[in-house]
Enzyme design. Structure first.
Site, PDB file in Angstrom:
ATOM      1  N   GLY A 267      -2.834  -1.608  -7.312  1.00  0.00           N
ATOM      2  CA  GLY A 267      -1.705  -2.537  -7.372  1.00  0.00           C
ATOM      3  C   GLY A 267      -1.901  -3.617  -8.424  1.00  0.00           C
TER       4      GLY A 267
ATOM      5  CG  HIS B 107      -1.808  -1.118   1.417  1.00  0.00           C
ATOM      6  ND1 HIS B 107      -1.746  -1.977   2.494  1.00  0.00           N
ATOM      7  CD2 HIS B 107      -2.824  -1.562   0.643  1.00  0.00           C
ATOM      8  CE1 HIS B 107      -2.697  -2.902   2.377  1.00  0.00           C
ATOM      9  NE2 HIS B 107      -3.353  -2.682   1.256  1.00  0.00           N
TER      10      HIS B 107
HETATM   11  P1  AMP Z   1      -6.325  -3.987  -0.339  1.00  0.00           P
HETATM   12  O1  AMP Z   1      -6.182  -3.191   0.905  1.00  0.00           O
HETATM   13  O2  AMP Z   1      -5.793  -5.385  -0.223  1.00  0.00           O
HETATM   14  O3  AMP Z   1      -7.715  -3.915  -0.920  1.00  0.00           O
HETATM   15  O4  AMP Z   1      -5.383  -3.307  -1.418  1.00  0.00           O
HETATM   16  C1  AMP Z   1      -5.447  -1.938  -1.702  1.00  0.00           C
HETATM   17  C2  AMP Z   1      -4.570  -1.654  -2.890  1.00  0.00           C
HETATM   18  O5  AMP Z   1      -3.232  -2.065  -2.609  1.00  0.00           O
HETATM   19  C3  AMP Z   1      -5.005  -2.416  -4.152  1.00  0.00           C
HETATM   20  O6  AMP Z   1      -4.847  -1.565  -5.276  1.00  0.00           O
HETATM   21  C4  AMP Z   1      -4.044  -3.564  -4.187  1.00  0.00           C
HETATM   22  O7  AMP Z   1      -3.828  -4.085  -5.484  1.00  0.00           O
HETATM   23  C5  AMP Z   1      -2.783  -2.920  -3.646  1.00  0.00           C
HETATM   24  N1  AMP Z   1      -1.862  -3.929  -3.114  1.00  0.00           N
HETATM   25  C6  AMP Z   1      -2.157  -4.955  -2.271  1.00  0.00           C
HETATM   26  N2  AMP Z   1      -1.075  -5.699  -2.046  1.00  0.00           N
HETATM   27  C7  AMP Z   1      -0.057  -5.152  -2.766  1.00  0.00           C
HETATM   28  C8  AMP Z   1       1.325  -5.473  -2.942  1.00  0.00           C
HETATM   29  N3  AMP Z   1       1.898  -6.516  -2.357  1.00  0.00           N
HETATM   30  N4  AMP Z   1       2.068  -4.672  -3.745  1.00  0.00           N
HETATM   31  C9  AMP Z   1       1.506  -3.588  -4.366  1.00  0.00           C
HETATM   32  N5  AMP Z   1       0.212  -3.233  -4.225  1.00  0.00           N
HETATM   33  C10 AMP Z   1      -0.562  -4.006  -3.435  1.00  0.00           C
END
Ligand code: AMP
Length: 286
Positions: free
Chosen positions: A144, A33
């Site tokens: 991401g 994030h």
């Molecule tokens: P989430 O909180 O899991 O819904 O993720 C929020 C954002 O962070 C989304 O755009 C995800 O794709 C991105 N994201 C989650 N994990 C990663 C990671 N390991 N590397 C880069 N971006 C990520």
């Protein structure tokens, strides 16, 4: 850093700002994030990060209830990474009455891969993201590549609804052993964590085979499908329950028609359960 849980305050705060970037998250903030926040900050003066565990996109109630919530820690990390505004809405603020209208996502995106296992997930994600776009009106939003299918869907959504928002994609941030960072990793036991990079290793292995074979006669759909099956069997033999491993064309989001000419556009996506934890990952060939 301003922490806001009220729409009027959010709007009046945003009126003072010039260019705004949005980084939507469900919290349990990790380096993945934060890398998106840092990427956003390169282009704008104001980065708004939303932390909202969107109940409507969860298929299983237990998964929603058990989703890791670590807001105090999250705020510290976001502040250290120069987030300007954190928008922390409650469920009632985002859904003041029963949500009856949802964005319809085309089936070639919504019904395959993740869509086969997560019910109306893409429609629900599209709906909440559009709500954030209406509230925040960002110039840029960063997602991401870790959630590649979601990122692809949102890119199209933004173009087709004329949001005037540029979507940027951030690279997947991984732990020392290759495991993609994910809030759900915290559900892994220590023995599960020790083997959790097997999914990434499997993807790397498939990528290496594609790079080695793409100029040879046998590099066709059957060859790719054998790579998928071998990868699935390998994970299942290592104690996972593999839901899918699939090679697709990342620009068109469909099976390649002619792998020999499309190999540079290929991406390998996987989802598998390790014990009670469902993990997803992917790797681009180029
Ligand atoms: P989430 O909180 O899991 O819904 O993720 C929020 C954002 O962070 C989304 O755009 C995800 O794709 C991105 N994201 C989650 N994990 C990663 C990671 N390991 N590397 C880069 N971006 C990520």
């Amino acid at each position: 850093m301003k922490v806001i849980d009220n729409i009027d305050v959010l709007k009046s705060e945003l009126e003072k700002r010039r260019r705004v970037a949005l980084v939507p998250t469900m919290g349990n903030i990790h380096e993945g994030h934060l890398s998106l926040v840092r990427q956003a900050k390169k282009y704008v003066d104001t980065v708004v990060c939303t932390v909202f565990v969107n109940k409507l996109q969860f298929n299983e109630r237990a998964d929603f209830l058990n989703y890791p919530r670590t807001i105090d820690d999250d705020l510290k990390k976001l502040e250290m990474n120069k987030t300007d505004i954190v928008f922390l809405p409650t469920g009632e603020l985002m859904y003041p009455c029963e949500q009856e209208y949802f964005i319809e996502v085309p089936e070639y995106i919504s019904k395959c891969l993740e869509g086969q296992f997560r019910g109306p997930f893409f429609s629900r994600v599209a709906t909440v993201v559009m709500k954030f776009f209406f509230l925040i009106k960002p110039d840029i939003a960063v997602f991401g590549k870790k959630d590649f299918q979601q990122a692809f869907m949102i890119k199209k959504l933004c173009i087709q609804f004329s949001t005037q928002c540029t979507i940027l994609l951030g690279e997947t941030i991984r732990d020392f052993d290759g495991l993609a960072l994910s809030s759900r990793n915290s559900h892994l036991s220590s023995s599960e964590r020790a083997k959790a990079n097997q999914m990434y290793r499997t993807l790397v292995n498939i990528k290496e085979k594609i790079l080695k074979n793409n100029e040879l006669e046998h590099f066709n759909l059957k060859f790719l499908s054998q790579l998928e099956d071998t990868g699935k069997d390998k994970l299942n033999n290592e104690g996972w329950e593999c839901e899918y491993i699939k090679v697709i064309n990342k620009d068109l989001f469909r099976e390649p028609i002619c792998p020999k000419t499309e190999w540079r556009q290929l991406i390998v996506l996987a989802a598998a359960r390790l014990g009670g934890t469902r993990l997803i990952d992917n790797i681009e060939i180029v």
